[in-house]
Enzyme design. Structure first.
Site, short mmCIF file in Angstrom:
data_model
loop_
_atom_site.label_atom_id
_atom_site.label_comp_id
_atom_site.label_asym_id
_atom_site.label_seq_id
_atom_site.Cartn_x
_atom_site.Cartn_y
_atom_site.Cartn_z
N GLU A 391 -7.69 -4.17 -5.48
CA GLU A 391 -9.14 -4.00 -5.29
C GLU A 391 -9.68 -5.11 -4.36
O GLU A 391 -10.68 -4.93 -3.69
CB GLU A 391 -9.87 -4.02 -6.65
N HIS A 420 16.64 0.32 -15.94
CA HIS A 420 17.11 1.65 -16.30
C HIS A 420 16.10 2.73 -15.87
O HIS A 420 16.10 3.83 -16.42
CB HIS A 420 17.36 1.70 -17.81
N LYS A 525 -17.20 7.05 -6.97
CA LYS A 525 -18.25 7.18 -8.00
C LYS A 525 -19.33 8.13 -7.51
O LYS A 525 -19.84 8.97 -8.27
CB LYS A 525 -18.88 5.81 -8.27
#
Ligand code: F6P
Length: 611
Positions: A391, A420, A525
């Site tokens: 950000e 793994h 937004k």
């Protein structure tokens, strides 16, 4: 026996005394002597500093494999190993292949970054777009705050947090209807920087049986919220709800609050007696908490960004409620900050990190940063760093308005578990990353260890996996950084947070971007808001058609046409499909799988909110 962190082979390991609590500052080396750094004035003339970025040069790295000679590597390791004696923190950058010339060329730019950081710490408007100061460093040393008003604010807030937490822990502040007479749970409602720090710190530092156990609502996913509330069950009556939002208007957090308040109502509980707000003064959340008379309100300061708010009330209150020593967290951060103020690059761990990121990713984010903590309790560090770094660094424009599309991708979970999962690709596949190993020397608290094979403990395996992975990756030219701490303590966690906060700030300076705003988030937004407003128009059109006699089912094309939103037809189809899947008043004829064929109407007419 403990070995020097990061050494490849046991044949060159140095034996040192084991760490014990009575010897809190085990040191492996004295500070590296400073390498001669060319005077700044001379380097200026060597580098075209006016260009926005210093490009990597041929001969720097391209086409070159990393150094493999063990003797040279050992020298490089010892020569570059940074240690913070008091914090017991080491930074090994020897497996990043930078050259001396690279450091020399970057020196003037780094010095500029130091100056910018110095000004930021003195209270400059370091976030120019939002016209804001950037003051998270003052939170752990209020004496640095640019004026006495801020200093008092910081100190008073810290005292208020500690007092409140003490009273909750002692039972002096208690929930009205709990059978135990005490708060036993914390439910934290917040998102992004208002959740990630507290989540990381809780996972890293909460004792096995904390006085208050913490849970998080960090999304507007109704099923996720239901899950948290269901798990609380009757303990909702003894749950302290902390609602965290700097802006006080983030929709996900507002929704979380409304959902939790509904659960309180349904359980016959008075939310205001158990609710705490952490937000900016006079935000919507602050006003709501004030009007509804919540239990407490703590301030979030304008000059602290969400992703750097762990040392504000956002991080400190939940930590204190879990009996985590917040003053130690602050002390660790403050000690690290002090170190990161030196302008000698080699003694400045945050500068070293920033320069290594620049080297490894060509200063343009060409390689991803894979963060691998070899300690389960640090699992969430990579997620925390993801926001802090991405950000801050992921920006379209630089400070001069040039389009740069900067970024540095961060991902990772933990070692050796990831061995793994995706380490196969890291070793053999596409070469688009560098690794940061986080190593913790202390495997278990003293007196708890045992050998599951002669001479070998479970922790030795974890150690071996880390060193083995580091070696195997390096053998295939994959670069890595190793950060080592002696133990996971409030102090070392505070130091890690401070180290990365500063490295991000330095890196942003190196690539000339504003690390402290997030304009891109606003776009998403805004678009989400537009979808919800389109949904209201769709419902109103459907209501009109469904109130007719007879009801008039509409195709998606017809709805789009009547909404005057033909260009939004795909979104209208998705709105209809989503509402139909959730048993709302919408009825669809035909298959949702063939968007053109469906006809839509409302099962009821004039439903509240649909008109
Ligand atoms: O604390 P607030 O204002 O609710 O914001 C939450 C998060 O949203 C953002 O603004 C954008 O994701 C983050 O920077 C911030 O941490």
């Amino acid at each position: 026996m403990t070995t020097v962190p990061g050494i490849l082979s046991s044949s060159v390991a140095i034996t040192i005394k084991p760490y014990s609590k009575s010897q809190p500052t085990t040191n492996f080396f004295t500070r590296n002597t400073l390498r001669n750094i060319r005077p700044v004035s001379r380097i200026h003339s060597l580098t075209g500093i006016s260009s926005p970025l210093i490009p990597m040069e041929d001969g720097d790295k391209r086409g070159k494999s990393v150094e493999k000679n063990p003797e040279v590597l050992w020298r490089r390791y010892v020569d570059w190993l940074y240690q913070h004696k008091d914090l017991g923190l080491f930074l090994d950058v020897s497996r990043i292949g930078f050259t001396d010339e690279f450091f020399e060329r970057m020196e003037p730019r780094m010095q500029k970054a130091f100056v910018a950081m110095g000004e930021l710490e003195k209270g400059a408007i370091a976030n120019p777009d939002e016209r804001r100061m950037v003051g998270h460093y003052w939170l752990r040393n209020s004496k640095l705050a640019p004026n006495s008003f801020l200093r008092v604010q910081i100190d008073d807030t810290l005292d208020a947090i500690c007092n409140f937490a003490d009273k909750v822990l002692s039972g002096e502040i208690k929930p009205p209807l709990s059978p135990t007479g005490r708060f036993t749970q914390v439910l934290s409602v917040g998102i992004g920087g208002s959740a990630l720090g507290p989540q990381f710190v809780a996972e890293a530092l909460a004792p096995d049986n904390p006085p208050l156990k913490i849970r998080f609502v960090d999304n507007t996913d109704p099923a996720g919220i239901d899950h948290q509330i269901a798990q609380l069950g009757p303990e909702l009556a003894s749950t302290l709800v902390i609602v965290v939002s700097k802006s006080g208007g983030t929709p996900e957090t507002r929704n979380g609050l409304l959902e939790v308040q509904k659960a309180f109502r349904e359980a016959g509980l008075d939310f205001s007696k158990q609710g705490v707000a952490i937000t900016q003064e006079d935000s919507l959340l602050d006003r709501t908490a004030k009007i509804e008379g919540w239990l407490a309100r703590f301030p979030m300061f304008d000059w602290v960004g969400g992703r750097t708010s762990e040392m504000s009330a956002v991080g400190l209150l939940p930590a204190a409620l879990q009996a985590i020593d917040v003053r130690e967290l602050l002390a660790g951060a403050s000690l690290m900050d002090e170190e990161n103020r030196t302008t000698e690059v080699k003694n400045n761990p945050a500068a070293l990190l920033a320069l290594c990121w620049y080297w490894a990713s060509d200063g343009v984010g060409s390689k991803d940063m894979v963060v691998l903590p070899y300690k389960d309790s640090l699992l969430l560090f990579s997620r925390y760093l993801q926001q802090l770094v991405m950000e801050s660094i992921g920006k379209e424009f630089d400070l001069d308005g040039n389009r740069v599309n900067q970024g540095l991708t961060v991902y990772g979970n933990k070692g050796s578990t990831d061995q793994h999962a995706y380490i196969q690709q890291l070793r053999d596949g596409v070469h688009n990353f560098f690794v940061t190993f986080i190593e913790v020397l202390r495997d278990r608290p003293p007196g708890h260890d045992w050998e599951l094979e002669p001479g070998v403990t479970c922790g030795d395996y974890l150690f071996g996996m880390l060193q083995g992975t580091r070696s195997a990756l390096y053998a295939n030219d994959r670069e890595s950084i190793t950060v080592t701490v002696e133990e996971v303590t409030p102090r070392s966690v505070g130091a890690l947070i401070a180290l990365y906060e500063r490295a991000v700030g330095f890196y942003a300076s190196l690539v000339n971007i504003n690390a402290y705003h997030q304009p891109g988030v606003e776009a998403g937004k805004k678009a989400a808001g537009e979808v919800l407003s389109l949904q209201k128009r769709v419902l109103s059109i459907l209501n009109e058609a469904s109130c007719k006699e007879p009801v008039e089912p509409l195709t998606v094309e017809e709805i789009a046409d009547r909404c005057h939103a033909v260009e939004e037809i795909e979104m209208i189809y998705k709105i209809v499909a989503h509402m139909a899947a959730n048993d709302r008043a919408i009825i669809t004829e035909g298959s949702c799988g063939s968007p053109r064929s469906i006809k839509v109407f409302l099962g009821e007419c004039n439903v509240e909110g649909y008109i």
